[in-house]
Scaffold this active site. Structure first.
Site, PDB file in Angstrom:
ATOM      1  N   PHE A  15      -3.184   8.129  -0.586  1.00 37.13           N
ATOM      2  CA  PHE A  15      -3.017   6.781  -0.029  1.00 37.13           C
ATOM      3  C   PHE A  15      -3.892   5.780  -0.761  1.00 37.13           C
ATOM      4  O   PHE A  15      -5.043   6.055  -1.077  1.00 37.13           O
ATOM      5  CB  PHE A  15      -3.379   6.816   1.465  1.00 37.13           C
ATOM      6  CG  PHE A  15      -3.542   5.460   2.099  1.00 37.13           C
ATOM      7  CD1 PHE A  15      -2.478   4.574   2.169  1.00 37.13           C
ATOM      8  CD2 PHE A  15      -4.760   5.069   2.626  1.00 37.13           C
ATOM      9  CE1 PHE A  15      -2.623   3.322   2.758  1.00 37.13           C
ATOM     10  CE2 PHE A  15      -4.925   3.823   3.223  1.00 37.13           C
ATOM     11  CZ  PHE A  15      -3.845   2.944   3.284  1.00 37.13           C
ATOM     12  N   HIS A  16      -3.336   4.596  -1.010  1.00 34.71           N
ATOM     13  CA  HIS A  16      -4.077   3.478  -1.610  1.00 34.71           C
ATOM     14  C   HIS A  16      -3.983   2.292  -0.659  1.00 34.71           C
ATOM     15  O   HIS A  16      -2.920   1.707  -0.473  1.00 34.71           O
ATOM     16  CB  HIS A  16      -3.487   3.110  -2.973  1.00 34.71           C
ATOM     17  CG  HIS A  16      -4.335   2.137  -3.746  1.00 34.71           C
ATOM     18  ND1 HIS A  16      -4.771   0.942  -3.231  1.00 34.71           N
ATOM     19  CD2 HIS A  16      -4.811   2.186  -5.022  1.00 34.71           C
ATOM     20  CE1 HIS A  16      -5.478   0.297  -4.138  1.00 34.71           C
ATOM     21  NE2 HIS A  16      -5.527   1.029  -5.236  1.00 34.71           N
ATOM     22  N   SER A  17      -5.108   1.913  -0.071  1.00 32.88           N
ATOM     23  CA  SER A  17      -5.138   0.781   0.865  1.00 32.88           C
ATOM     24  C   SER A  17      -5.056  -0.543   0.111  1.00 32.88           C
ATOM     25  O   SER A  17      -5.231  -0.602  -1.106  1.00 32.88           O
ATOM     26  CB  SER A  17      -6.434   0.836   1.681  1.00 32.88           C
ATOM     27  OG  SER A  17      -6.536  -0.285   2.525  1.00 32.88           O
ATOM     28  N   ALA A  20       0.849  -1.189   0.000  1.00 28.08           N
ATOM     29  CA  ALA A  20       0.000   0.000   0.000  1.00 28.08           C
ATOM     30  C   ALA A  20       0.889   1.245   0.000  1.00 28.08           C
ATOM     31  O   ALA A  20       1.591   1.507   0.981  1.00 28.08           O
ATOM     32  CB  ALA A  20      -0.904   0.001   1.234  1.00 28.08           C
ATOM     33  N   PRO A  21       0.881   2.031  -1.087  1.00 30.82           N
ATOM     34  CA  PRO A  21       1.730   3.218  -1.155  1.00 30.82           C
ATOM     35  C   PRO A  21       1.034   4.456  -0.592  1.00 30.82           C
ATOM     36  O   PRO A  21      -0.196   4.569  -0.632  1.00 30.82           O
ATOM     37  CB  PRO A  21       1.957   3.384  -2.655  1.00 30.82           C
ATOM     38  CG  PRO A  21       0.679   2.881  -3.257  1.00 30.82           C
ATOM     39  CD  PRO A  21       0.190   1.767  -2.357  1.00 30.82           C
TER      40      PRO A  21
END
Length: 949
Positions: free
Chosen positions: A804-806, A785-786
């Site tokens: 944010f990407h979960s 996750a970035p």
């Protein structure tokens, strides 16, 4: 009545040196009279720039001095007009001085000299205030022409030791000054360092001194001329040797020294250009097919079956059948023409049809080029020409992507409306094939010089496979390796523009070195240097990593002729066929390290880009070993024939033109960094989040232009992109942020690089990015996750943005750990903060209550929006005023969510929703998207934006 005179007498005799003196004095007067007048009348105005004024900046640049104000502009223009007469005469005398029978170079240099004079008039009389674009075009043309003018004058200099010495000094100072000039310009434009523009100005004025000074040295050569016109020393009749003649005599037998000493024929340079364009088409197809393949697993969210199209490149395996091999070598033109159907694939709307057509073209072009190499195995000069066409064609494809912001304009995902040049590209491709494949064909027989060893066909094939993968994965776009070493703001390393031009230059230099010095390029010492470069690129960031990238690029291009020359000594099926099989394996390997959650056995190679790099270098080492075995048994190489030397020079001319084009592109694309938010008078920030699905739309077309249109119309000041990292073979090695950021005027943070094993996150901002940090959140099971945590300067106040990407739905423990990490990160910030995110949770349930909690301090922009699942906008310590959701049409599978905030106003204790009529016009969302909207983009879910006071 005109006076009578005898042969050899002259009515007026003026020594030729006065042409040089006049040119020098008047040219310097033009610049320095403007400087004196400008400092005297407008000092504080001409030292002012977009960031600083006096006393931070205290010396004016050339452009500010000569182009901005009256009367200094008039002084400059009057004297530069006077300079034009001596300038044209100087070019004419130089041609008379250097012209020799059967020599084309003096004519070319004279033509460049006239062109420089005309373009100088262009940027002199069309100032940046009048027409910025044309001023830049003339200025770039002038600077680009300076290189061939300088090198041509050096090559043609009469054998006057003093003049040659001074020319070398002036040329070295001129080109050496470009390095600190560019450095301080970047410090000024990108880093906004006080005083940097003053330092830049000193180097800019130095360029003027050295440029005019270089031409002033002709005073030493023109002493032998008298006007009107008598040649008192006979030097115009070719009786004296030039420096070039003396050098050629000294360097006789050396490859570099002999390359440019032969005649120049336009027909042969057309042959070289056609070969290079054929190489460009090959790389277009090789890099274009994976992008089409990627579309299908992307939309199936897993293996689709269409991935099998990748194996189309192993067509050289069919050459194990002698009859097919013979047919291919005798019908190269037909094979190359067949491969051009890839350039017609854009005509087919259906994605599957486009894929099948391009896969067929890939099999044809791979077979055609392998057959071309094999057919010329007994003719070293022709084989070298094919290799150079292949290699320079690669550089042409990189330059094309550099000019088109990382999209190849001939890819099947391009068409006329999104930046494609398909029709003109196809026309040139047909002409190139007809031109380059018109000659007599070699037999492709099993030629092998007497007393030579072949080495191992298996090792040669492995070497070619490793080489091809290294090129396609890292060298088919000038920004790929830069994205590997990028770590966010402040900038501490290279950026895509202008440093992409540096990568391109090093690639070209490596190829030329490998052609001229194959023994060194194929040595174990060179292999060691290349391996060190690969290690630095893999494990280090910023400039250290980039220096490793340059060493790696130079080595890969240099070893290319060595490995291909070694490979053609074997059956093409057992070398190139095996090589393409290894290439397919490495291609999948380098995707598996990121896509481990979607493929069988993926966790075994999870996050092991280092394994991919090690495998690549070991494979290339196998090829080097085989080539070394082949070379060990070779007899002493025959001297290079004059035709071979001349042939080399044409490919280098084409390469030099491409290098100059890349420098011009870098200048034109250089970031201005003068971006302004849409509503500064209201101190409004419009922030959005969009999962862009890698910039490939639902119909398999490149979507950057459509994305740009809706982003611009929404008046977004800040936007986060998710699923945005395309810097892999399967995604075309491109960067969707570059076009949008440059066209709309944004600072861009690429986010965690491709060697960080994420699907990518990116940040575009109208506000300066003061600092940004990249995070990889806990992901023990699923995909990484970035996140980007950036601090922006919004109207003088520091505000944090988190993109944010979960993790995916199938890994709940990953998402729980990520929510805790991010909540702590957001809670630790003392500044106002906006989260632009993809959370994979329902409102008010589960991990939502960790993101929106006392620990994080964050608020939901609209907790009554029950239809969310993925995208969320959260905030703290900043006043929200609006929220909207905009449909994506067919660009991607996810909508755009947008929030409006006011900087400098505290969060009200009791916010209340209000109708739009009560909201100031500057704080409203664009009315363009009401109702049916525009181009399929409209407000949906609520049918209208929501506002608060």
């Amino acid at each position: 009545m005109a006076p009578r005179f005898k042969d050899g007498d002259a009515v007026v005799a003026i020594n030729g040196k006065w042409v040089s003196w006049t040119h020098t004095i008047v040219a310097y007067t033009a610049f320095f009279s403007a400087l004196i007048v400008g400092v005297a009348l407008h000092y504080h105005k001409i030292v002012q720039n977009e960031h600083y004024g006096y006393p931070d900046e205290w010396f004016p640049s050339v452009s500010a001095t000569i182009g901005d104000r009256y009367p200094e502009r008039a002084f400059f223009q009057v004297f530069i007009a006077i300079t034009s007469g001596p300038r044209f005469l100087l070019v004419f005398l130089w041609y008379v001085l250097t012209a020799r029978p059967n020599s084309t170079l003096p004519k070319l240099v004279a033509g460049v000299g006239i062109f420089r004079t005309l373009t100088c008039g262009g940027w002199t009389y069309v100032t940046s205030t009048d027409d910025h674009d044309w001023h830049d075009i003339f200025m770039i043309s002038y600077l680009v022409a300076t290189l061939p003018w300088t090198l041509g004058c050096l090559a043609l200099s009469p054998n006057n030791r003093r003049a040659v010495k001074y020319r070398k000094i002036a040329a070295s100072l001129f080109f050496g000054t470009l390095v600190p000039l560019i450095y301080y310009f970047i410090q000024h434009k990108v880093h906004k360092v006080p005083g940097a523009y003053t330092r830049y100005a000193f180097f800019e004025w130095s360029l003027i001194l050295f440029d005019v000074g270089f031409d002033a040295i002709t005073v030493l050569d023109f002493e032998g001329f008298e006007l009107v016109v008598r040649d008192v020393k006979g030097i115009s009749r070719g009786q004296l040797k030039t420096t070039a003649d003396s050098v050629l005599e000294k360097e006789k037998g050396k490859p570099v020294g002999n390359t440019f000493g032969e005649g120049f024929f336009w027909t042969e340079i057309l042959d070289a250009a056609a070969d290079v364009y054929n190489g460009f088409v090959f790389w277009t197809i090789v890099t274009g097919l994976p992008v089409l393949v990627w579309y299908f697993p992307l939309w199936h969210m897993g293996i689709s079956g269409y991935e099998v199209a990748i194996v189309a490149c192993v067509s050289p395996l069919l050459f194990a059948i002698p009859s097919l091999r013979s047919a291919a070598t005798k019908n190269l033109r037909l094979l190359h023409l067949t491969s051009l159907v890839a350039l017609l694939a854009y005509k087919f709307e259906d994605p599957a049809n486009r894929l099948f057509i391009t896969a067929f073209a890939l099999s044809s072009t791979c077979a055609a080029w392998v057959a071309s190499f094999f057919a010329e195995r007994g003719n070293t000069p022709r084989l070298e020409a094919r290799i150079m066409g292949w290699g320079v064609g690669l550089i042409m494809s990189v330059v094309a992507k550099f000019a088109c912001t990382t999209n190849n304009p001939l890819w099947p995902i391009m068409h006329g409306n999104n930046g494609g040049w398909n029709k003109i590209g196809l026309l040139f491709a047909i002409l190139a094939v007809l031109r380059s494949q018109r000659g007599a064909l070699a037999s492709g027989s099993d030629y092998l010089p007497a007393g030579s060893k072949k080495g191992s066909s298996l090792l040669a094939g492995i070497g070619f496979g490793g080489l091809l993968f290294a090129i396609v994965s890292l060298l088919t776009d000038s920004s790929t390796m830069i994205s590997w070493v990028w770590e966010g703001y402040p900038i501490r390393g290279p950026i895509a523009v202008p440093h992409g031009a540096v990568t391109i230059f090093v690639m070209g230099a490596g190829l030329v070195y490998g052609v001229f010095h194959p023994a060194v390029a194929g040595s174990w010492t060179a292999y060691g240097i290349g391996s060190v470069g690969a290690a630095l690129l893999t494990y280090y960031h910023h400039w250290t990593g980039y220096y490793g990238a340059l060493a790696f690029a130079f080595y890969i291009m240099a070893v290319t002729p060595v490995i291909i020359t070694s490979g053609v000594r074997h059956s093409p099926a057992s070398t190139f066929g095996i090589g393409f099989i290894l290439y397919v394996f490495l291609l999948l390997f380098h995707v598996w390290v990121v896509a481990y959650a979607f493929v069988p056995g993926g966790p075994l190679v999870r996050e092991h880009t280092d394994w991919v790099m090690i495998t690549t270098m070991l494979s290339i080492g196998a090829g080097v070993f085989s080539a070394a075995t082949s070379n060990s048994g070779r007899t002493r190489a025959k001297p290079i024939s004059p035709n071979s030397k001349r042939q080399r020079s044409y490919y280098i001319y084409v390469l030099a033109a491409l290098q100059l084009l890349s420098v011009s592109v870098a200048y034109l694309r250089f970031p201005t960094n003068d971006y302004k938010p849409h509503h500064p008078e209201e101190k409004i920030v419009t922030a959005g989040i969009w999962t862009v699905h890698f910039g490939l739309d639902n119909d398999m077309w490149a979507a950057e232009r459509r994305m740009r249109d809706v982003i611009g119309e929404l008046e977004l000041d800040v936007i986060g992109f998710l699923e945005s990292d395309n810097q892999r073979i399967i995604m075309g090695n491109k960067d969707i942020t570059q076009y949008i950021a440059e066209d709309l005027g944004y600072y861009a943070d690429f986010g965690p690089g491709p060697n960080k094993h994420t699907w990518g996150s990116a940040l575009l901002s109208k506000f300066p990015i003061v600092n940004s940090t990249h995070h990889l959140l806990p992901s023990p099971v699923g995909e990484l996750a970035p996140a980007i945590h950036a601090t922006l300067d919004m109207y003088g106040e520091m505000v944090d943005i988190v993109v944010f990407h979960s993790g995916q739905e199938e890994d709940p423990e990953d998402r729980r750990l990520q929510s805790q990490y991010l909540a702590k990160l957001m809670g630790s910030s003392p500044r106002p903060l906006i989260l632009l995110s993809y959370l994979v949770t329902k409102p008010l349930e589960g991990n939502y209550n960790t993101y929106v909690s006392e620990l994080s301090g964050m608020n939901d922009i609209d907790n009554t929006d029950w239809e969310r699942w993925c995208e969320y906008v959260l905030y703290k310590k900043i006043h929200r005023t609006g929220y909207a959701r905009i449909s994506r049409d067919t660009i991607t599978d996810t909508e755009i969510q947008v929030g409006k905030f006011v900087v400098g106003e505290p969060e009200p204790e009791n916010e209340m929703r209000v109708p739009e009529e009560m909201v100031p016009v500057g704080r409203r969302f664009p009315a363009l998207f009401r109702g049916d909207g525009v181009r399929g983009h409209r407000y949906h879910v609520f049918d209208e934006p929501r506002y608060w006071q």
